[in-house]
Design a protein around this motif. Structure first.
Motif, PDB file in Angstrom:
ATOM      1  N   GLU A  34     -26.543  -0.145 -14.343  1.00  0.00           N
ATOM      2  CA  GLU A  34     -27.639  -0.156 -13.527  1.00  0.00           C
ATOM      3  C   GLU A  34     -29.054  -0.545 -14.327  1.00  0.00           C
ATOM      4  OE1 GLU A  34     -28.311   3.818 -12.131  1.00  0.00           O
ATOM      5  OE2 GLU A  34     -26.446   3.937 -11.104  1.00  0.00           O
ATOM      6  N   GLN A  35     -29.015  -0.501 -15.477  1.00  0.00           N
ATOM      7  CA  GLN A  35     -30.081  -1.161 -16.174  1.00  0.00           C
ATOM      8  C   GLN A  35     -30.022  -2.415 -16.297  1.00  0.00           C
ATOM      9  OE1 GLN A  35     -30.007   0.767 -20.133  1.00  0.00           O
ATOM     10  NE2 GLN A  35     -31.153   2.623 -19.299  1.00  0.00           N
ATOM     11  N   ALA A  36     -28.775  -3.081 -16.361  1.00  0.00           N
ATOM     12  CA  ALA A  36     -28.621  -4.689 -16.284  1.00  0.00           C
ATOM     13  C   ALA A  36     -29.007  -5.041 -14.727  1.00  0.00           C
ATOM     14  CB  ALA A  36     -27.227  -4.841 -16.606  1.00  0.00           C
ATOM     15  N   VAL A  37     -28.660  -4.629 -14.048  1.00  0.00           N
ATOM     16  CA  VAL A  37     -29.048  -5.038 -12.469  1.00  0.00           C
ATOM     17  C   VAL A  37     -30.474  -4.709 -12.348  1.00  0.00           C
ATOM     18  CG1 VAL A  37     -28.766  -4.267  -9.915  1.00  0.00           C
ATOM     19  CG2 VAL A  37     -26.676  -4.188 -11.626  1.00  0.00           C
ATOM     20  N   ALA A  38     -31.140  -3.907 -12.582  1.00  0.00           N
ATOM     21  CA  ALA A  38     -32.753  -3.681 -12.724  1.00  0.00           C
ATOM     22  C   ALA A  38     -33.343  -4.701 -13.339  1.00  0.00           C
ATOM     23  CB  ALA A  38     -32.986  -2.199 -13.140  1.00  0.00           C
ATOM     24  N   ALA A  39     -32.731  -5.220 -14.489  1.00  0.00           N
ATOM     25  CA  ALA A  39     -33.375  -6.109 -15.455  1.00  0.00           C
ATOM     26  C   ALA A  39     -33.088  -7.596 -14.308  1.00  0.00           C
ATOM     27  CB  ALA A  39     -32.592  -6.424 -16.748  1.00  0.00           C
ATOM     28  N   ALA A  40     -32.159  -7.709 -13.839  1.00  0.00           N
ATOM     29  CA  ALA A  40     -32.034  -9.008 -13.160  1.00  0.00           C
ATOM     30  C   ALA A  40     -32.844  -8.981 -12.236  1.00  0.00           C
ATOM     31  CB  ALA A  40     -30.348  -9.160 -12.642  1.00  0.00           C
ATOM     32  N   ALA A  41     -32.917  -7.876 -11.365  1.00  0.00           N
ATOM     33  CA  ALA A  41     -34.073  -7.861 -10.242  1.00  0.00           C
ATOM     34  C   ALA A  41     -35.467  -7.969 -10.366  1.00  0.00           C
ATOM     35  CB  ALA A  41     -33.913  -6.469  -9.655  1.00  0.00           C
ATOM     36  N   GLU A  42     -35.824  -7.547 -11.810  1.00  0.00           N
ATOM     37  CA  GLU A  42     -36.997  -7.772 -12.421  1.00  0.00           C
ATOM     38  C   GLU A  42     -37.117  -9.168 -12.684  1.00  0.00           C
ATOM     39  OE1 GLU A  42     -41.043  -7.401 -13.827  1.00  0.00           O
ATOM     40  OE2 GLU A  42     -40.042  -6.296 -12.299  1.00  0.00           O
ATOM     41  N   ARG A  43     -36.374  -9.976 -13.346  1.00  0.00           N
ATOM     42  CA  ARG A  43     -36.396 -11.210 -13.398  1.00  0.00           C
ATOM     43  C   ARG A  43     -36.570 -12.132 -12.404  1.00  0.00           C
ATOM     44  NH1 ARG A  43     -32.347  -9.871 -17.138  1.00  0.00           N
ATOM     45  NH2 ARG A  43     -30.632 -10.707 -15.899  1.00  0.00           N
ATOM     46  N   LEU A  44     -36.113 -11.531 -11.207  1.00  0.00           N
ATOM     47  CA  LEU A  44     -35.995 -12.453  -9.982  1.00  0.00           C
ATOM     48  C   LEU A  44     -37.590 -12.035  -9.340  1.00  0.00           C
ATOM     49  CD1 LEU A  44     -35.025 -13.896  -7.583  1.00  0.00           C
ATOM     50  CD2 LEU A  44     -34.185 -11.793  -6.500  1.00  0.00           C
ATOM     51  N   THR A  99     -33.761   2.127  -5.551  1.00  0.00           N
ATOM     52  CA  THR A  99     -32.598   2.556  -5.952  1.00  0.00           C
ATOM     53  C   THR A  99     -31.523   1.714  -6.267  1.00  0.00           C
ATOM     54  OG1 THR A  99     -31.857   2.995  -3.641  1.00  0.00           O
ATOM     55  CG2 THR A  99     -33.391   4.672  -4.445  1.00  0.00           C
ATOM     56  N   ILE A 100     -30.410   2.044  -7.272  1.00  0.00           N
ATOM     57  CA  ILE A 100     -29.448   1.096  -7.279  1.00  0.00           C
ATOM     58  C   ILE A 100     -28.000   1.676  -7.429  1.00  0.00           C
ATOM     59  CG2 ILE A 100     -28.730  -0.516  -9.291  1.00  0.00           C
ATOM     60  CD1 ILE A 100     -31.321  -0.965 -10.173  1.00  0.00           C
ATOM     61  N   LYS A 101     -27.080   1.332  -6.743  1.00  0.00           N
ATOM     62  CA  LYS A 101     -25.750   2.053  -6.650  1.00  0.00           C
ATOM     63  C   LYS A 101     -24.845   0.904  -7.060  1.00  0.00           C
ATOM     64  CE  LYS A 101     -22.473   4.597  -5.095  1.00  0.00           C
ATOM     65  NZ  LYS A 101     -21.919   5.793  -5.749  1.00  0.00           N
ATOM     66  N   VAL A 102     -24.134   1.083  -8.080  1.00  0.00           N
ATOM     67  CA  VAL A 102     -23.198   0.085  -8.476  1.00  0.00           C
ATOM     68  C   VAL A 102     -21.705   0.495  -8.192  1.00  0.00           C
ATOM     69  CG1 VAL A 102     -21.941  -0.998 -10.525  1.00  0.00           C
ATOM     70  CG2 VAL A 102     -24.562  -0.463 -10.604  1.00  0.00           C
ATOM     71  N   VAL A 103     -20.901  -0.516  -7.551  1.00  0.00           N
ATOM     72  CA  VAL A 103     -19.752  -0.152  -7.059  1.00  0.00           C
ATOM     73  C   VAL A 103     -18.669  -1.324  -7.501  1.00  0.00           C
ATOM     74  CG1 VAL A 103     -18.168   0.179  -5.083  1.00  0.00           C
ATOM     75  CG2 VAL A 103     -20.534   1.153  -4.893  1.00  0.00           C
ATOM     76  N   GLY A 104     -18.143  -1.259  -8.605  1.00  0.00           N
ATOM     77  CA  GLY A 104     -17.228  -2.324  -9.036  1.00  0.00           C
ATOM     78  C   GLY A 104     -18.281  -3.355  -9.655  1.00  0.00           C
ATOM     79  N   ASN A 105     -18.030  -4.468  -9.198  1.00  0.00           N
ATOM     80  CA  ASN A 105     -18.838  -5.752  -9.812  1.00  0.00           C
ATOM     81  C   ASN A 105     -20.041  -6.221  -8.717  1.00  0.00           C
ATOM     82  OD1 ASN A 105     -17.256  -6.914  -7.575  1.00  0.00           O
ATOM     83  ND2 ASN A 105     -16.941  -8.927  -8.730  1.00  0.00           N
ATOM     84  N   THR A 106     -20.256  -5.237  -7.819  1.00  0.00           N
ATOM     85  CA  THR A 106     -21.172  -5.246  -6.828  1.00  0.00           C
ATOM     86  C   THR A 106     -22.452  -4.203  -6.846  1.00  0.00           C
ATOM     87  OG1 THR A 106     -19.765  -6.220  -5.267  1.00  0.00           O
ATOM     88  CG2 THR A 106     -21.734  -5.512  -4.228  1.00  0.00           C
ATOM     89  N   ALA A 107     -23.810  -4.311  -6.635  1.00  0.00           N
ATOM     90  CA  ALA A 107     -24.606  -3.461  -6.620  1.00  0.00           C
ATOM     91  C   ALA A 107     -25.636  -3.445  -5.464  1.00  0.00           C
ATOM     92  CB  ALA A 107     -25.650  -3.543  -7.834  1.00  0.00           C
ATOM     93  N   ILE A 108     -26.069  -2.471  -4.773  1.00  0.00           N
ATOM     94  CA  ILE A 108     -26.637  -2.198  -3.813  1.00  0.00           C
ATOM     95  C   ILE A 108     -28.075  -1.987  -4.491  1.00  0.00           C
ATOM     96  CG2 ILE A 108     -27.229  -0.946  -1.500  1.00  0.00           C
ATOM     97  CD1 ILE A 108     -24.063  -0.482  -1.578  1.00  0.00           C
ATOM     98  N   VAL A 109     -29.209  -2.739  -4.041  1.00  0.00           N
ATOM     99  CA  VAL A 109     -30.396  -2.426  -4.636  1.00  0.00           C
ATOM    100  C   VAL A 109     -31.051  -1.953  -3.491  1.00  0.00           C
ATOM    101  CG1 VAL A 109     -32.094  -3.059  -6.043  1.00  0.00           C
ATOM    102  CG2 VAL A 109     -30.101  -3.481  -6.860  1.00  0.00           C
ATOM    103  N   ARG A 110     -31.975  -0.984  -3.276  1.00  0.00           N
ATOM    104  CA  ARG A 110     -33.107  -1.036  -2.047  1.00  0.00           C
ATOM    105  C   ARG A 110     -34.197  -0.831  -2.725  1.00  0.00           C
ATOM    106  NH1 ARG A 110     -31.039   0.228   3.063  1.00  0.00           N
ATOM    107  NH2 ARG A 110     -28.826   0.462   3.042  1.00  0.00           N
ATOM    108  N   HIS A 111     -35.356  -1.379  -2.184  1.00  0.00           N
ATOM    109  CA  HIS A 111     -36.831  -0.834  -2.607  1.00  0.00           C
ATOM    110  C   HIS A 111     -37.785  -1.354  -1.549  1.00  0.00           C
ATOM    111  CE1 HIS A 111     -35.914  -5.126  -4.379  1.00  0.00           C
ATOM    112  NE2 HIS A 111     -37.307  -5.384  -3.442  1.00  0.00           N
TER     113      HIS A 111
END
Length: 152
Positions: A34-44, A99-111
């Motif tokens: 989740e932290q890795a996904v959050a970091a990618a979302a922040e870079r975007l 919020t971030i929900k990771v399912v396998g190699n997919t993540a659902i990010v809502r904000h």
């Protein structure tokens, strides 16, 4: 005989339950993902304020489907092109209620995204709810799909 059947059934159920637990990632691993996904979302977020072709290309999937709150849908090329050309120009972007929900190699990010814009030189403000679908591709998290809706 009945007792042996009960014990065998209980053993099979226990093994099945433990096998099911073994297929789920440990909490620490999930938190780091989740932290890795959050970091990618922040870079975007940062790349959308100060866009470069290289930064944006690393963060979005080739098959990007980028839905705007007004109904328009961009591809990877049109999304990046509009940001580079200033047609879509974010002066500031604030992300809340993520919020971030990771399912396998997919993540659902809502904000909620609140931004000051200057689209094609016209100042504006926007507040929208975002659903982002991120996918891990070749070891990196990339935005695969995004849909925005206006806040009621």
């Amino acid at each position: 005989m009945f007792r042996k059947l009960i014990l065998t059934t209980a053993t099979v159920l226990a093994v099945a339950a433990l096998a099911g637990c073994a297929t789920h990632a440990p909490a620490a691993s999930s938190a780091s993902t989740e932290q890795a996904v959050a970091a990618a979302a922040e870079r975007l977020r940062v790349a959308m304020i100060d866009p470069t072709q290289a930064a944006l290309a690393q963060l979005v999937a080739d098959d990007l489907s980028y839905g705007h709150s007004g109904g328009r849908v961009d591809t990877k090329d049109s999304f990046i092109g509009d940001l580079i050309a200033g047609k879509s120009d974010f002066v500031t972007i604030a992300i809340t209620e993520q919020t971030i929900k990771v399912v396998g190699n997919t993540a659902i990010v809502r904000h909620t995204l609140t931004a000051d814009t200057n689209d094609s030189g016209k100042p504006g403000k926007v507040q929208i709810k975002i659903l982002g679908v991120w996918q891990q591709q070749a070891g990196s998290w990339k935005l695969l799909a995004r849909q925005a809706v206006r806040v009621a």
